[in-house]
Design a protein around this motif. Structure first.
Motif, short mmCIF file in Angstrom:
data_model
loop_
_atom_site.label_atom_id
_atom_site.label_comp_id
_atom_site.label_asym_id
_atom_site.label_seq_id
_atom_site.Cartn_x
_atom_site.Cartn_y
_atom_site.Cartn_z
N LYS A 189 0.85 -1.20 0.00
CA LYS A 189 0.00 0.00 0.00
C LYS A 189 0.88 1.25 0.00
N TRP A 190 0.62 2.13 -0.94
CA TRP A 190 1.49 3.27 -1.19
C TRP A 190 1.02 4.48 -0.38
N ILE A 191 1.79 4.85 0.66
CA ILE A 191 1.42 5.98 1.52
C ILE A 191 2.65 6.90 1.62
N PRO A 192 2.66 7.98 0.83
CA PRO A 192 3.85 8.85 0.77
C PRO A 192 4.37 9.26 2.15
N GLN A 193 3.46 9.58 3.06
CA GLN A 193 3.88 10.01 4.38
C GLN A 193 4.68 8.91 5.12
N GLU A 194 4.23 7.67 4.94
CA GLU A 194 4.95 6.54 5.56
C GLU A 194 6.32 6.36 4.92
N ASN A 195 6.37 6.55 3.60
CA ASN A 195 7.66 6.44 2.90
C ASN A 195 8.65 7.47 3.45
N TYR A 196 8.11 8.63 3.75
CA TYR A 196 8.94 9.70 4.30
C TYR A 196 9.53 9.28 5.65
N TYR A 197 8.67 8.80 6.54
CA TYR A 197 9.17 8.38 7.86
C TYR A 197 10.21 7.27 7.72
N TYR A 198 9.93 6.34 6.83
CA TYR A 198 10.86 5.22 6.61
C TYR A 198 12.23 5.75 6.15
N SER A 199 12.21 6.72 5.23
CA SER A 199 13.46 7.23 4.66
C SER A 199 14.26 8.05 5.66
N ALA A 258 -0.12 22.17 -4.48
CA ALA A 258 -0.86 21.97 -3.23
C ALA A 258 -2.09 21.09 -3.48
N THR A 259 -2.72 21.26 -4.65
CA THR A 259 -3.89 20.43 -4.97
C THR A 259 -3.51 18.96 -5.02
N SER A 260 -2.41 18.65 -5.72
CA SER A 260 -1.98 17.24 -5.82
C SER A 260 -1.67 16.68 -4.44
N ASP A 261 -0.91 17.44 -3.66
CA ASP A 261 -0.51 16.94 -2.34
C ASP A 261 -1.72 16.75 -1.43
N ALA A 262 -2.59 17.77 -1.41
CA ALA A 262 -3.74 17.72 -0.51
C ALA A 262 -4.70 16.61 -0.92
N ALA A 263 -4.89 16.44 -2.22
CA ALA A 263 -5.82 15.40 -2.69
C ALA A 263 -5.34 14.02 -2.23
N HIS A 264 -4.04 13.79 -2.35
CA HIS A 264 -3.51 12.49 -1.95
C HIS A 264 -3.66 12.28 -0.45
N GLU A 265 -3.46 13.34 0.31
CA GLU A 265 -3.56 13.21 1.77
C GLU A 265 -5.00 13.01 2.25
N VAL A 266 -5.94 13.58 1.52
CA VAL A 266 -7.35 13.32 1.85
C VAL A 266 -7.64 11.83 1.62
N ARG A 267 -7.17 11.35 0.48
CA ARG A 267 -7.44 9.94 0.15
C ARG A 267 -6.78 8.99 1.15
N HIS A 312 -5.27 11.43 5.94
CA HIS A 312 -4.45 12.24 6.84
C HIS A 312 -5.07 13.60 7.12
N ILE A 313 -5.84 14.14 6.18
CA ILE A 313 -6.51 15.41 6.40
C ILE A 313 -7.94 15.32 5.85
N THR A 314 -8.81 16.25 6.29
CA THR A 314 -10.19 16.25 5.79
C THR A 314 -10.25 17.07 4.51
N ARG A 315 -11.38 16.97 3.81
CA ARG A 315 -11.54 17.75 2.58
C ARG A 315 -11.53 19.24 2.89
N GLU A 316 -12.13 19.62 4.03
CA GLU A 316 -12.15 21.05 4.41
C GLU A 316 -10.72 21.57 4.62
N GLU A 317 -9.92 20.77 5.32
CA GLU A 317 -8.52 21.17 5.52
C GLU A 317 -7.78 21.29 4.18
N ALA A 318 -8.07 20.34 3.31
CA ALA A 318 -7.42 20.35 1.99
C ALA A 318 -7.79 21.61 1.22
N ILE A 319 -9.06 21.98 1.28
CA ILE A 319 -9.51 23.18 0.56
C ILE A 319 -8.78 24.42 1.08
N ALA A 320 -8.63 24.50 2.40
CA ALA A 320 -7.93 25.64 2.99
C ALA A 320 -6.47 25.68 2.54
#
Ligand code: ZN
Length: 395
Positions: free
Chosen positions: A265-275, A320-329, A332-340
């Protein structure tokens, strides 16, 4: 005047809408923050994008234990006992490729050769991370095309298609396969399948592999072949590094391109912690990248910001749209947070390396701004006074 193409010199508008087949009416996904202007994304009747549907599928339907068994089988099939490399991992020294290469070596007992296609203008943190990756116990081969050709291709790509990344993408896709063919290492393990993770053509979502086919130019290279640049005086013998690998040579060694995101399962945030933990990975020293709020992706090239900025011009959504969209999915964040976050950061002009970038593509600021305006499609942008603004936004 340093612009090269007639279109750029005349300031002729590029038909973004037609070229990328974008719908006239802008619709935003009801779950994340992307719109239907992202090339190749599809929306269902509930206005949910294909990337969100794929994320639901990946979070609920896929048996990840079974996928890991498939990965082990694949490794067993390729692992060598004579000490030679048995997998090529395309690698920038970024968080994702670190994770893939490191885990293949230390958890699955593979012997990876990481293959790096050089950034155009290395950042200091990018160079350090590349070294950090090598120092974490990974062999590396660095492909660096000649600087004169590369910068000319970059400039031409910006003028012709509004994307400075085109020459980079040729190598990012093709160079690891060339390494695989030349060193006779049949397995290549890419990171994520961008087409499904970020919302492209979903027909390959359940396939671990991608083949070398005629689709290469269409899918990965936006329909532009390296030879298309030869009309601007770039000689063919300068393009060797950029050609997609030949199918018959790939078949000779039985080349297989796999996506790690199929198996894990591909989770960029987890990849970051691992690295950070395993490869001494350093995030963006300034706290975040320009145009977004994130600090751990796309850090190695000073040209990065202009790629994302042009996506903002052409499609109305930026980094920011690409990053936020992935984090909503990923939850990690809500859609409202992503919009902000999109409202705050999307489309921020990348000024940190602007002077160096203009030198690199040999343009004045005015010429660059003239090129920018050619790539704002009318159905997305309007001029209010002296300022361009998007007609419709997610906020
Ligand atoms: Zn969505």
């Amino acid at each position: 005047m340093t612009l090269i193409t007639e279109e750029a010199k005349k300031g002729k508008k590029f038909d973004v809408k037609k070229y990328y087949n974008l719908p006239e009416k802008v619709i935003y996904c009801s779950k994340c923050v992307v719109s239907n202007q992202r090339p190749r994304i599809t929306f269902d009747k509930d206005n949910v994008c294909s990337a969100c549907r794929f994320a639901e599928y990946k979070n609920t339907k896929i048996d990840w234990d079974e996928r890991e068994r498939e990965l082990k089988d694949l490794c067993d099939r390729h692992r060598r006992k004579d000490g030679y490399w048995d997998v090529v991992v395309p690698s920038s020294g970024g968080k994702d490729s670190n994770y893939v290469a490191h885990i293949l070596k230390y958890k699955y007992n593979m012997n990876p050769l990481t293959a790096t296609w050089s950034p155009m203008l290395y950042t200091d943190v990018g160079r350090r991370n590349h070294t950090n990756m090598i120092d974490s116990g990974l062999d590396n081969i660095l492909g660096t095309p000649d600087g004169k050709t590369h910068r000319l291709l970059t400039k031409l790509s910006l003028e012709i298609m509004g994307d400075v990344f085109q020459p980079f993408i040729y190598g990012q896709k093709g160079f690891p396969m060339a390494v695989s063919i030349n060193y006779k290492i049949p397995l290549v393990m890419y990171g994520e399948n961008g087409e499904v993770e970020y919302g492209g053509d979903a027909k390959n979502s359940d396939k671990p592999t991608h083949n070398i086919t005629d689709d290469m130019t269409k899918h990965y290279f936006s329909g532009i072949h390296p030879d298309d640049f030869s009309q601007y005086g770039i000689e063919k013998n300068k393009l060797n590094y950029y050609y997609p690998p030949k199918k018959d040579r790939a078949d000779e060694i039985g080349l297989e391109n796999h996506f790690f995101s199929y198996y894990k399962k591909w989770i960029p945030q987890e990849n970051y912690y691992y690295s950070v933990e395993n490869c001494n990975f350093e995030p963006e020293p300034d706290g975040r990248s320009e145009g977004t709020y994130s600090k751990y992706a796309g850090l190695d090239d000073k040209v990065d910001g202009y790629h994302f900025y042009f996506a903002y011009l052409k499609f109305g959504h930026g980094r920011a749209t690409s990053d936020a969209a992935h984090e909503v999915r990923d939850g990690h964040i809500t859609r409202e947070e992503a919009i902000a976050l999109v409202k705050k950061y999307d489309g921020e002009f990348p000024k940190k390396h602007f002077k160096e970038f203009l030198d690199y593509v040999d343009m004045t600021e005015d010429e660059f701004l003239k090129v920018c305006d050619r790539f704002r499609p009318d159905h997305l942008w309007e001029l209010k006074g002296n300022n361009w603004s998007l007609k419709k936004t997610v906020y």
